[in-house]
Design a protein around this motif. Structure first.
Motif, PDB file in Angstrom:
ATOM      1  N   HIS A   1       5.161  46.203 -18.061  1.00  0.00           N
ATOM      2  CA  HIS A   1       6.550  45.819 -17.814  1.00  0.00           C
ATOM      3  C   HIS A   1       7.051  44.762 -18.795  1.00  0.00           C
ATOM      4  N   GLY A   2       6.253  44.450 -19.786  1.00  0.00           N
ATOM      5  CA  GLY A   2       6.695  43.550 -20.842  1.00  0.00           C
ATOM      6  C   GLY A   2       6.719  42.080 -20.460  1.00  0.00           C
ATOM      7  N   LEU A   3       5.898  41.660 -19.514  1.00  0.00           N
ATOM      8  CA  LEU A   3       5.875  40.255 -19.128  1.00  0.00           C
ATOM      9  C   LEU A   3       5.189  39.430 -20.207  1.00  0.00           C
ATOM     10  N   ASN A   4       5.779  38.262 -20.498  1.00  0.00           N
ATOM     11  CA  ASN A   4       5.140  37.379 -21.466  1.00  0.00           C
ATOM     12  C   ASN A   4       4.080  36.529 -20.760  1.00  0.00           C
ATOM     13  N   ARG A   5       3.480  35.610 -21.503  1.00  0.00           N
ATOM     14  CA  ARG A   5       2.354  34.836 -20.982  1.00  0.00           C
ATOM     15  C   ARG A   5       2.735  34.018 -19.750  1.00  0.00           C
ATOM     16  N   TRP A   6       3.884  33.335 -19.803  1.00  0.00           N
ATOM     17  CA  TRP A   6       4.313  32.486 -18.699  1.00  0.00           C
ATOM     18  C   TRP A   6       4.746  33.314 -17.492  1.00  0.00           C
ATOM     19  N   GLN A   7       5.403  34.439 -17.750  1.00  0.00           N
ATOM     20  CA  GLN A   7       5.785  35.317 -16.643  1.00  0.00           C
ATOM     21  C   GLN A   7       4.558  35.920 -15.975  1.00  0.00           C
ATOM     22  N   MET A   8       3.554  36.239 -16.775  1.00  0.00           N
ATOM     23  CA  MET A   8       2.301  36.760 -16.233  1.00  0.00           C
ATOM     24  C   MET A   8       1.661  35.721 -15.303  1.00  0.00           C
ATOM     25  N   LEU A   9       1.711  34.459 -15.725  1.00  0.00           N
ATOM     26  CA  LEU A   9       1.153  33.384 -14.910  1.00  0.00           C
ATOM     27  C   LEU A   9       1.942  33.209 -13.622  1.00  0.00           C
ATOM     28  N   ARG A  10       3.251  33.204 -13.738  1.00  0.00           N
ATOM     29  CA  ARG A  10       4.110  32.928 -12.573  1.00  0.00           C
ATOM     30  C   ARG A  10       4.100  34.058 -11.551  1.00  0.00           C
ATOM     31  N   TYR A  11       4.198  35.291 -12.024  1.00  0.00           N
ATOM     32  CA  TYR A  11       4.414  36.415 -11.114  1.00  0.00           C
ATOM     33  C   TYR A  11       3.122  37.154 -10.720  1.00  0.00           C
ATOM     34  N   ILE A  12       2.044  36.962 -11.501  1.00  0.00           N
ATOM     35  CA  ILE A  12       0.819  37.706 -11.206  1.00  0.00           C
ATOM     36  C   ILE A  12      -0.370  36.790 -10.956  1.00  0.00           C
ATOM     37  N   ARG A  13      -0.708  35.940 -11.929  1.00  0.00           N
ATOM     38  CA  ARG A  13      -1.932  35.152 -11.816  1.00  0.00           C
ATOM     39  C   ARG A  13      -1.886  34.166 -10.641  1.00  0.00           C
ATOM     40  N   ILE A  14      -0.816  33.387 -10.559  1.00  0.00           N
ATOM     41  CA  ILE A  14      -0.738  32.376  -9.500  1.00  0.00           C
ATOM     42  C   ILE A  14      -0.685  33.014  -8.110  1.00  0.00           C
ATOM     43  N   PRO A  15       0.198  34.006  -7.867  1.00  0.00           N
ATOM     44  CA  PRO A  15       0.179  34.629  -6.527  1.00  0.00           C
ATOM     45  C   PRO A  15      -1.173  35.245  -6.167  1.00  0.00           C
ATOM     46  N   ALA A  16      -1.839  35.871  -7.153  1.00  0.00           N
ATOM     47  CA  ALA A  16      -3.141  36.487  -6.878  1.00  0.00           C
ATOM     48  C   ALA A  16      -4.221  35.447  -6.589  1.00  0.00           C
ATOM     49  N   ALA A  17      -4.045  34.226  -7.111  1.00  0.00           N
ATOM     50  CA  ALA A  17      -5.050  33.172  -6.939  1.00  0.00           C
ATOM     51  C   ALA A  17      -4.756  32.257  -5.757  1.00  0.00           C
ATOM     52  N   LEU A  18      -3.672  32.494  -5.016  1.00  0.00           N
ATOM     53  CA  LEU A  18      -3.333  31.628  -3.893  1.00  0.00           C
ATOM     54  C   LEU A  18      -4.421  31.575  -2.808  1.00  0.00           C
ATOM     55  N   PRO A  19      -5.118  32.685  -2.500  1.00  0.00           N
ATOM     56  CA  PRO A  19      -6.216  32.565  -1.534  1.00  0.00           C
ATOM     57  C   PRO A  19      -7.303  31.592  -1.985  1.00  0.00           C
ATOM     58  N   SER A  20      -7.571  31.553  -3.286  1.00  0.00           N
ATOM     59  CA  SER A  20      -8.554  30.601  -3.804  1.00  0.00           C
ATOM     60  C   SER A  20      -8.042  29.169  -3.683  1.00  0.00           C
ATOM     61  N   LEU A  21      -6.753  28.976  -3.948  1.00  0.00           N
ATOM     62  CA  LEU A  21      -6.159  27.653  -3.774  1.00  0.00           C
ATOM     63  C   LEU A  21      -6.234  27.216  -2.314  1.00  0.00           C
ATOM     64  N   ALA A  22      -5.991  28.164  -1.408  1.00  0.00           N
ATOM     65  CA  ALA A  22      -6.069  27.854   0.026  1.00  0.00           C
ATOM     66  C   ALA A  22      -7.475  27.398   0.404  1.00  0.00           C
ATOM     67  N   SER A  23      -8.496  28.031  -0.168  1.00  0.00           N
ATOM     68  CA  SER A  23      -9.874  27.620   0.109  1.00  0.00           C
ATOM     69  C   SER A  23     -10.122  26.188  -0.374  1.00  0.00           C
ATOM     70  N   GLY A  24      -9.623  25.877  -1.558  1.00  0.00           N
ATOM     71  CA  GLY A  24      -9.766  24.524  -2.079  1.00  0.00           C
ATOM     72  C   GLY A  24      -9.045  23.495  -1.227  1.00  0.00           C
TER      73      GLY A  24
END
Length: 252
Positions: free
Chosen positions: A157-180
């Motif tokens: 979908h043409g996401l750049n590095r920051w968009q990839m972080l905001r829309y994919i990486r961070i939401p996908a890593a929220l369960p790990s953040l919750a554990s921390g």
């Protein structure tokens, strides 16, 4: 949902009752003197006689704990994001972070009191140091283990590095953040208490030290129980908050 919460509360109350009965039995069977091991009744009497005094100092520790938790989680999350963005940043920051975490907290606490004084600041910094690495490591691990199919979809979908972080990486890593965050909820009060233990003008650890020096063991036990209740309360609040943060994940 309501039935599950009621059952959990009832189980907790039953566990507390069982612990109190076991405690009373040990005191009676062992015939321990009150200055060595006071019974539940003696601790309850100490709380009734000094309730306002104990609650005032518990409020100091609670405020230190909450601030340490907020700043520690924020610093840990931001550092995890920073580490996930660059290999150069990781090679530069990870060694000193690991070195700081390897130091015994009791070795750091006197320095913090020397630098920041006997007031609030040194206790908050101590709590931050104790918890931020657990948040950083869990969140960073989640950020770098993002499902490759999601990353490929983002590239499609043409996401750049920051968009990839905001829309994919961070939401996908929220369960790990919750554990921390759940780990941090347990260790934040410990960090505050360690700071108070080294040097403080108030707080639960301050009461424990004073009570121990005067052989007021019942008062010390009352302070310990308040600390335990504080940890359980913070853990419950964080559990509720993280369950809303990752609402799509169901408990097994």
């Amino acid at each position: 949902m309501l039935k599950r919460a009621v059952k959990r509360i009832l189980r907790s109350l039953f566990g507390i009752l069982l612990f109190v009965l076991l405690w009373e039995s040990v005191v009676r069977i062992g015939e321990f003197p009150p200055f060595l091991l006071p019974g539940p009744a003696a601790v309850w009497a100490a709380f009734l006689n000094q309730g306002a005094f104990l609650l005032y100092h518990a409020g100091i520790t609670a405020w230190e704990t909450v601030l340490g938790f907020i700043f520690g989680v924020s610093a840990g999350a931001l550092l995890a994001i920073l580490l996930s963005m660059s290999q150069r940043v990781r090679s530069f920051l990870l060694p000193p972070i690991a070195a700081i975490q390897s130091l015994p907290v009791f070795a750091i606490a006197p320095l913090l009191v020397l630098w920041f004084g006997f007031g609030l600041s040194s206790k908050v910094v101590m709590a931050v140091i104790v918890i931020f690495f657990s948040v950083t490591s869990t969140f960073f691990d989640g950020l770098r283990r993002t499902d490759q199919s999601l990353l490929d979809l983002g590239k499609l979908h043409g996401l750049n590095r920051w968009q990839m972080l905001r829309y994919i990486r961070i939401p996908a890593a929220l369960p790990s953040l919750a554990s921390g965050m759940r780990i941090a909820a347990v260790f934040a009060p410990i960090g505050a208490v360690i700071g108070e233990w080294v040097g403080a003008k108030g707080g639960l650890a301050f009461i424990m030290l004073q009570s121990n020096a005067r052989m007021q063991t019942a008062t010390m036990f009352a302070a310990l129980i308040l600390l335990a209740l504080m940890v359980l309360s913070l853990r419950a609040v964080v559990e509720f908050a993280t369950s809303r943060m990752i609402y799509w994940q169901k408990e097994s």
